[in-house]
Design a protein around this motif. Structure first.
Motif, PDB file in Angstrom:
ATOM      1  N   LEU A 174       0.857  -1.194   0.000  1.00 58.83           N
ATOM      2  CA  LEU A 174       0.000   0.000   0.000  1.00 58.83           C
ATOM      3  C   LEU A 174       0.890   1.241   0.000  1.00 58.83           C
ATOM      4  O   LEU A 174       1.954   1.254   0.608  1.00 58.83           O
ATOM      5  N   GLY A 175       0.456   2.266  -0.668  1.00 59.09           N
ATOM      6  CA  GLY A 175       1.231   3.492  -0.680  1.00 59.09           C
ATOM      7  C   GLY A 175       2.387   3.494  -1.669  1.00 59.09           C
ATOM      8  O   GLY A 175       3.122   4.465  -1.772  1.00 59.09           O
ATOM      9  N   THR A 176       2.565   2.383  -2.412  1.00 60.35           N
ATOM     10  CA  THR A 176       3.585   2.377  -3.459  1.00 60.35           C
ATOM     11  C   THR A 176       3.022   3.114  -4.685  1.00 60.35           C
ATOM     12  O   THR A 176       1.874   3.559  -4.683  1.00 60.35           O
ATOM     13  N   ASP A 177       3.833   3.213  -5.724  1.00 65.04           N
ATOM     14  CA  ASP A 177       3.414   3.955  -6.912  1.00 65.04           C
ATOM     15  C   ASP A 177       2.594   3.113  -7.884  1.00 65.04           C
ATOM     16  O   ASP A 177       2.376   3.525  -9.020  1.00 65.04           O
TER      17      ASP A 177
ATOM     18  N   ASP B 197      -8.062   2.849  -1.303  1.00 64.84           N
ATOM     19  CA  ASP B 197      -6.857   3.458  -0.745  1.00 64.84           C
ATOM     20  C   ASP B 197      -5.879   3.911  -1.836  1.00 64.84           C
ATOM     21  O   ASP B 197      -4.690   4.068  -1.587  1.00 64.84           O
ATOM     22  N   CYS B 198      -6.387   4.107  -3.056  1.00 64.86           N
ATOM     23  CA  CYS B 198      -5.504   4.469  -4.164  1.00 64.86           C
ATOM     24  C   CYS B 198      -5.975   5.766  -4.832  1.00 64.86           C
ATOM     25  O   CYS B 198      -7.115   5.841  -5.301  1.00 64.86           O
TER      26      CYS B 198
END
Lengths: 214, 214
Positions: A174-177, B197-198
């Protein structure tokens, strides 16, 4: 109802459904099944049109089909129906998936020989493909009924499996590109094409699903 | 090439195709197969994602799946892929049909244990679902590869069957008041839905098939 061993979904158990209503809903949403059985040790998986009739599934084919005749002997069979509803695109290759609804039914088939029952079943097939269409076309005559092998596949047990919703990514991703999400897949009817030798207006069954003609 | 007995299409022979290009075209148009095999006399037909790789078809699943492990033992299997292209509405119930493209492949599967080959195959699966997507997501790590059972299904022989065009009515039914024609069926992508979450923009693979987001 407790699932029997062959029907029990072992993988991704949270996707499993055993209630009759869930199984019927998946069956009623389609008309193409993949039917599997073995003849002399060789497995076959054949695409077949079907129509649910209560707790049974109607199948049909030519009286001359060796595979249909094999099935009609009551050998163990498995009937599977799947609908793909979308692509599940996760942040990792590993969690890529599809959203789907599927059923796997175990049972055996038997042939139906009564002409009236066969005629009614063939009308059900036509309406399973397109509701209301049976009344808009000519019922089968005696020769057509004699050329048709009609099978009732009795569902002995069955399970449904449904995956829906978004990707389930690993927390570390999660939170990656990497973008993640779902691309829904829809099946729809395009404009109806009249037969070359037909100048009649579109019938109600067709207008209901695709008002636009070409 | 002369078809072998098990692959030979006996019914509606005019619809049969045995050329490699025709078989590959049907396989390459989809990503969901129905795979059949028997375990202790019980036939199973399981929907599985697949990706063609030359003359072979890649399948994958969890290392914990009893059915995948059964398949990996090299038992006779049958892999079937079908696409429905339209409803064929004839003047008689009997001649109702669907337009479709299908392949039935006979062969056996073997498991692939090399991690690099598994990683490459999993990337192929991702691209089989959506071209270009593998490069936009994280490749599998060592634990993920260890949890994956990867099978190469070797096609020993196969046949394709294609029905296209309008209804083939009996001459006696022509000129009656029954409409006849085809209602094409199309599968298309709807607007992509980003994961909750994206907040990233849609990636190129998705934009190519569904430019509209929601």
């Amino acid at each position: 109802m407790r699932p029997t061993p062959r029907q029990q979904v072992r993988r991704s158990k949270e996707r499993a459904r055993y209630e009759t209503a869930a199984i019927h809903a998946v069956l009623d949403a389609g008309f193409l099944a993949h039917v599997g059985f073995s003849i002399e040790g060789q497995p076959f998986v054949i695409p077949m049109l079907y129509a649910r009739d209560g707790e049974e599934v109607l199948l049909h084919g030519s009286i001359a089909s060796r595979l249909m005749r094999g099935l009609a002997e009551g050998i163990p069979a498995c009937l599977s129906v799947s609908h793909v509803d979308g692509l599940v695109l996760a942040r990792s290759h590993f969690h890529h998936s599809v959203n789907y609804r599927s059923v796997v039914c175990f049972g055996t088939a038997r042939s139906v020989d009564d002409p009236a029952e066969k005629a009614a079943a063939l009308a059900r097939f036509v309406d399973a493909i397109l509701p209301g269409r049976a009344a808009e076309s000519r019922p089968s005559d005696r020769n057509e009924l004699a050329a048709t092998l009609l099978l009732r596949f009795v569902i002995e047990d069955a399970s449904a499996k449904v995956r829906e919703g978004g990707p389930r990514d690993d927390p570390a991703d999660l939170g990656t590109d990497y973008w993640a999400g779902v691309v829904p897949l829809q099946t729809r009817y395009a404009a109806a094409v009249s037969a070359d030798d037909c100048t009649l207006p579109l019938p109600p069954s067709v207008v209901r699903v695709c008002p636009e003609a070409r």
